[in-house]
Design a protein around this motif. Sequence first.
Motif, mmCIF file in Angstrom:
data_model
loop_
_atom_site.group_PDB
_atom_site.id
_atom_site.type_symbol
_atom_site.label_atom_id
_atom_site.label_comp_id
_atom_site.label_asym_id
_atom_site.label_seq_id
_atom_site.Cartn_x
_atom_site.Cartn_y
_atom_site.Cartn_z
ATOM 1 N N GLY A 200 0.773 -1.229 0.000
ATOM 2 C CA GLY A 200 0.000 0.000 0.000
ATOM 3 C C GLY A 200 0.804 1.278 0.000
ATOM 4 N N TRP A 201 2.108 1.155 -0.189
ATOM 5 C CA TRP A 201 2.911 2.375 -0.284
ATOM 6 C C TRP A 201 2.541 3.120 -1.579
ATOM 7 N N PRO A 202 2.451 4.447 -1.531
ATOM 8 C CA PRO A 202 2.257 5.228 -2.772
ATOM 9 C C PRO A 202 3.584 5.326 -3.519
ATOM 10 N N ILE A 203 3.835 4.399 -4.424
ATOM 11 C CA ILE A 203 5.134 4.282 -5.083
ATOM 12 C C ILE A 203 4.959 4.335 -6.588
ATOM 13 N N GLU A 204 5.868 5.056 -7.265
ATOM 14 C CA GLU A 204 5.872 5.170 -8.718
ATOM 15 C C GLU A 204 7.255 4.809 -9.231
ATOM 16 N N LEU A 205 7.301 4.116 -10.369
ATOM 17 C CA LEU A 205 8.563 3.733 -10.993
ATOM 18 C C LEU A 205 8.558 4.170 -12.452
ATOM 19 N N TYR A 206 9.587 4.957 -12.836
ATOM 20 C CA TYR A 206 9.784 5.359 -14.231
ATOM 21 C C TYR A 206 11.095 4.747 -14.721
ATOM 22 N N VAL A 207 11.092 4.258 -15.963
ATOM 23 C CA VAL A 207 12.264 3.624 -16.550
ATOM 24 C C VAL A 207 12.706 4.424 -17.771
ATOM 25 N N TYR A 208 14.000 4.750 -17.825
ATOM 26 C CA TYR A 208 14.553 5.567 -18.914
ATOM 27 C C TYR A 208 15.398 4.682 -19.823
ATOM 28 N N PRO A 209 14.996 4.534 -21.094
ATOM 29 C CA PRO A 209 15.693 3.615 -22.001
ATOM 30 C C PRO A 209 17.091 4.106 -22.373
ATOM 31 N N ASP A 210 17.949 3.134 -22.722
ATOM 32 C CA ASP A 210 19.297 3.427 -23.221
ATOM 33 C C ASP A 210 20.105 4.256 -22.232
ATOM 34 N N GLU A 211 20.025 3.906 -20.953
ATOM 35 C CA GLU A 211 20.755 4.643 -19.924
ATOM 36 C C GLU A 211 21.579 3.695 -19.069
ATOM 37 N N GLY A 212 22.708 4.212 -18.578
ATOM 38 C CA GLY A 212 23.573 3.481 -17.663
ATOM 39 C C GLY A 212 23.367 3.940 -16.239
ATOM 40 N N HIS A 213 24.355 3.643 -15.417
ATOM 41 C CA HIS A 213 24.270 3.972 -13.987
ATOM 42 C C HIS A 213 24.022 5.463 -13.781
ATOM 43 N N VAL A 214 24.678 6.292 -14.553
ATOM 44 C CA VAL A 214 24.428 7.737 -14.583
ATOM 45 C C VAL A 214 23.722 8.045 -15.897
ATOM 46 N N LYS A 215 22.629 8.774 -15.836
ATOM 47 C CA LYS A 215 21.820 9.011 -17.035
ATOM 48 C C LYS A 215 22.423 10.154 -17.854
ATOM 49 N N LEU A 216 22.388 9.973 -19.191
ATOM 50 C CA LEU A 216 23.104 10.881 -20.080
ATOM 51 C C LEU A 216 22.215 11.588 -21.089
ATOM 52 N N HIS A 217 21.131 10.957 -21.549
ATOM 53 C CA HIS A 217 20.273 11.590 -22.547
ATOM 54 C C HIS A 217 19.765 12.941 -22.026
ATOM 55 N N PRO A 218 19.956 14.037 -22.770
ATOM 56 C CA PRO A 218 19.470 15.342 -22.319
ATOM 57 C C PRO A 218 17.967 15.383 -22.064
ATOM 58 N N ALA A 219 17.173 14.749 -22.930
ATOM 59 C CA ALA A 219 15.718 14.750 -22.723
ATOM 60 C C ALA A 219 15.356 14.039 -21.431
ATOM 61 N N HIS A 220 16.038 12.943 -21.131
ATOM 62 C CA HIS A 220 15.779 12.222 -19.886
ATOM 63 C C HIS A 220 16.173 13.063 -18.677
ATOM 64 N N ARG A 221 17.325 13.692 -18.763
ATOM 65 C CA ARG A 221 17.787 14.500 -17.630
ATOM 66 C C ARG A 221 16.817 15.641 -17.339
ATOM 67 N N MET A 222 16.301 16.276 -18.385
ATOM 68 C CA MET A 222 15.333 17.348 -18.182
ATOM 69 C C MET A 222 14.035 16.804 -17.582
ATOM 70 N N ALA A 223 13.561 15.664 -18.084
ATOM 71 C CA ALA A 223 12.338 15.063 -17.553
ATOM 72 C C ALA A 223 12.508 14.697 -16.083
ATOM 73 N N ILE A 224 13.680 14.177 -15.724
ATOM 74 C CA ILE A 224 13.950 13.802 -14.333
ATOM 75 C C ILE A 224 13.961 15.034 -13.437
ATOM 76 N N TYR A 225 14.696 16.068 -13.849
ATOM 77 C CA TYR A 225 14.680 17.336 -13.106
ATOM 78 C C TYR A 225 13.243 17.787 -12.818
ATOM 79 N N ASN A 226 12.466 17.926 -13.878
ATOM 80 C CA ASN A 226 11.125 18.507 -13.747
ATOM 81 C C ASN A 226 10.189 17.602 -12.955
ATOM 82 N N ARG A 227 10.260 16.293 -13.201
ATOM 83 C CA ARG A 227 9.375 15.391 -12.455
ATOM 84 C C ARG A 227 9.703 15.418 -10.968
ATOM 85 N N ASN A 228 10.981 15.466 -10.614
ATOM 86 C CA ASN A 228 11.349 15.519 -9.202
ATOM 87 C C ASN A 228 10.772 16.752 -8.513
#
Length: 687
Positions: free
Chosen positions: A643-671
């Motif tokens: 019952g925890w309110p938990i969400e999981l998003y998966v970013y394709p073509d990424e390693g341990h540190v995320k590199l795609h600029p579109a992904h990084r912007m989406a992560i910033y804004n979603r956080n």
Amino acid sequence: MRAYLKAAFQIRTASSHAVRICIAATLLLLAPSVWAESRQCSLSASAAKRTPGPISTEDLIRIRDFGGVGLGAPSEPFVLSPDGRTVVLQLRQADPSSDSYCTALLIVPIAGTGNPTVLDDGGDVVAATSSRYGISGLPLGTPKQVTIRWSPDGRFLAYTKFFSDRSEIWIHDFVRHVSSRKLVSNVDIERLAWSIDGARLLYESRPGLTEARKAIATEGLSGFRFDGRFWPLSSDIPMPPADIPLVARAIDPSSGAPEAVQEADKGALHPDADRPAGSTAFARLGDTMAWSAPSDDGLFSPAMLHVRAGPKVLPCSYDACNGIANLWWLPREVLVFQRRAGVDGSLTQFYAWRPGRGRPRLLLATTDALFGCREGGEGIICAQETSASPRHLVAVSVRNGSRRVIFDPNPEYPAAEAGIVRRLEWANTAGVKTYGDLVLPRQYKGDRRLPLVIVQYESRGFLRGGTGDEYPIQTLAAHGFAVLSFNRTPWLPEVDHPVGEDEYLRLSMEDFADRRNILSSLTTIIGQLDRDGVIDPARVAITGQSDGAVTATFALANTGLFSAAILSTCCEDEAMLQQSGESYEDFYVRMGYPQNHAAGKEFWRIGSLSDADEAKPVPMLIQAASSEFRMGLATYRELKRRGWPIELYVYPDEGHVKLHPAHRMAIYNRNIEWLAHHFDLSGSAKR
């Protein structure tokens, strides 16, 4: 995930992104050269386009970077010319709208007069991989760093470029103003050097990787036997071994034709070979040598300063003579050295000393981060980051320690709009000191309690987004949050002998000593900020990537301090070991993790959030890379079913540190949006 913190990575290629040449028309002038890659992005009038106001995620994502990610990256942020008048660096900038990067190879005069010049593009921005656990090709994700080398006479500049399917060697001729490709390789060029006479260009690579990959493909025709070569998190085929040797080769710099490697070339490729054993920094002036080296083989032994003039030892017994990071000889037998000091190395210091003639003289002490430094004429040239300003080049005076900006690649960045930054130092219940930076909204008057966001786990240099760069500190502060950029608390075992890495890791896991030490520091500072009336203790979020994520889940499993959590990687539990492969599991078992299910019940009850039945449910957001999200699926399923309110998003073509600029912007804004939703900013409590 602990291993990513401890390992020194060997970097190789993985995925890539589109690239164009970075040219700031307000900053840079085109060189009269032939373009090697006719792709460029115009950054003209970028400052004029910015709408005045607080620092935004757009400001952060479009910062022009050079050098490696973070302050501990092994790459050189710049290379100094033989005459000491110019530096060369590779610039890169993200464009989230096109999910691409632009790059440029820049030459910058250190005198501060004249404009930087674009010599060439810098190739693609390619995600790096690492070698660990006996295998290679693990998806690390940080940008792979080019190697740049001047010829001894300064006429030529050799440099590497990387693409998704190859690496290349290029040479720029400063007399003819031409850049030309000299070599194409299907494996990474890992080292580059000129022969001592400048007649040959030397390089090292691992051609055996090609045969290893072919052998793996052939093996697959009859099925792979599952063993320690597998990395199931991101691949269904075995990885090549990590011990494929480097091979030295040479080419003619004019034609690119192969040349024979001579015996003297080995010293050019590996100049450290003639240094004192164990030295971490070295400088020679005639027959006088200065070097730093730890006093023993212990993991935490400080690097001590040593000086020898011919057979004579010149001891340095002052407090300033330990923790040495770099050193240089200057005219008149003056030795300048750089060291880390203060709480857990939070200060950078420069000293000048004439060995045998009194104590070292302090030139500079600062909380700013200066690194990659080289001696250049009248000063020491360094990359510098302040808490409020991105990376730039400075010259440190060897006379008085004053600093002069040589090159700022982000003149339009609105540093003046930064929030209030307070450097905090404190001790936990065990007396272990650590530090962090508290960032408050720019207009904060101390009249209300703010929701607090913990960002981990290094707080030196520019306060951008924490380790992994996913939590935009200044933008969070501009939205009304207090943000604590927390520097990971050091833990030292109570033993009477030097401790190596393996023993340290085992000791740190005994009763979770390391994690409890960190949690004690977080508990202490949150309590202090509550007593000071700065934060609302009912609205405290913890975030984390890699080792920081382990700290976050350990805290959630063992305290009720936090009311929300965001993770960039997730999560440590028994299933993590099962899904990560035999080599990874063996490493963790050697550290002290359970060998099997029966042995792990009590361990995981304390160390795993999914096994902590009494953990307080809080909203949780997981933003995981495609190469790692499987690691967290067991925890995600268990918490969701509870019952925890938990969400999981998966970013394709990424390693341990995320590199795609579109992904990084989406992560910033979603956080930001997620935190604002769960912490009602309109209801900030009065003090």
